[in-house]
Design an enzyme around this catalytic site. Structure first.
Site, short mmCIF file in Angstrom:
data_model
loop_
_atom_site.label_atom_id
_atom_site.label_comp_id
_atom_site.label_asym_id
_atom_site.label_seq_id
_atom_site.Cartn_x
_atom_site.Cartn_y
_atom_site.Cartn_z
N SER A 54 -0.90 -2.10 -5.80
CA SER A 54 0.21 -2.58 -6.63
C SER A 54 0.69 -1.44 -7.53
O SER A 54 0.44 -0.27 -7.26
CB SER A 54 -0.21 -3.81 -7.44
OG SER A 54 0.92 -4.43 -8.04
N ASN A 55 1.37 -1.78 -8.61
CA ASN A 55 1.88 -0.82 -9.58
C ASN A 55 1.97 -1.49 -10.94
O ASN A 55 1.79 -2.71 -11.05
CB ASN A 55 3.23 -0.26 -9.12
CG ASN A 55 4.26 -1.36 -8.94
OD1 ASN A 55 4.69 -1.99 -9.90
ND2 ASN A 55 4.67 -1.59 -7.70
#
Length: 215
Positions: free
Chosen positions: A24-25
């Site tokens: 993810s981020n």
């Protein structure tokens, strides 16, 4: 007056290796969520497709919660044909594990070189089936921001793109502040300067309304 139907994406996506580990981020969805609020406030019929986020649903708008890039792509495809404008502000993961385990892998069994594959390029795919929709992208970059944004504008057949330096101090992911330069097809640049994401969202939506939907 025609009711403008607006589709907005926001937040990150999560691409799972197993039920508890994912790619993810740091995106929180604050920018896209603020844009959806601003769109709703000027009277647009607003749909927000929101990745994993602690932000609440928006009163007066439809919030569609998704997890993965594929989920977001499917949600956007369902609503794209009936929308007048798409504002793609989500920070979609570029890759996902090719294989997802059904159960949590034990530490000594974790694959240290997992095979990855690309996620759908949502904006590019939707640009291929574009009819009369206005397409607005975001380019979240940490270097050569304007150059990368202009390239993305051309490659994805966009009407405008928000160049967003997420590496700048006091802006970008998780911050309540941001800075946006909007690059229009044709090369003109609108500098909205720095401000809160709420302030910038209102400026952006007001500009897009005047630019593309003024009677």
């Amino acid at each position: 007056m025609k009711k403008i139907r607006c589709l907005i994406t926001a937040g990150p996506t999560r691409e799972y290796f197993d039920p508890v580990r994912f790619v993810s981020n740091p995106s929180t969805g604050k920018m896209g969520w603020a844009i959806a609020n601003a769109a709703k406030d000027i009277g647009w019929d607003t749909i927000l497709v929101l990745g994993p986020s602690a932000l609440p649903d928006i009163d007066g708008a439809e919030t569609v919660r998704v997890v993965s890039a594929q989920d977001m792509f499917e949600a956007c495809k369902r609503h794209f044909d009936s929308c007048d404008i798409l504002i793609m502000s989500a920070a979609v993961s570029d890759v996902r594990p090719k294989f997802r385990l059904p159960n949590k892998a034990k530490k000594d069994a974790i694959d240290l070189r997992p095979e990855l594959e690309r996620t759908p390029d949502i904006l590019l795919e939707l640009s291929k089936i574009k009819k009369n929709q206005v397409l607005i992208g975001f380019a979240a970059e940490t270097q050569n921001v304007m150059d990368y944004a202009k390239d993305k504008l051309e490659r994805k057949n966009l009407d405008a793109i928000a160049a967003n330096n997420v590496g700048a101090a006091g802006a970008g992911f998780a911050s309540d502040m941001n800075k946006i330069d909007l690059i229009l097809r044709g090369g003109d640049v609108v500098d909205f300067g720095a401000g809160t994401k709420t302030e910038l969202a209102k400026q952006l939506v007001d500009f897009l309304s005047e630019r593309f939907f003024a009677e």
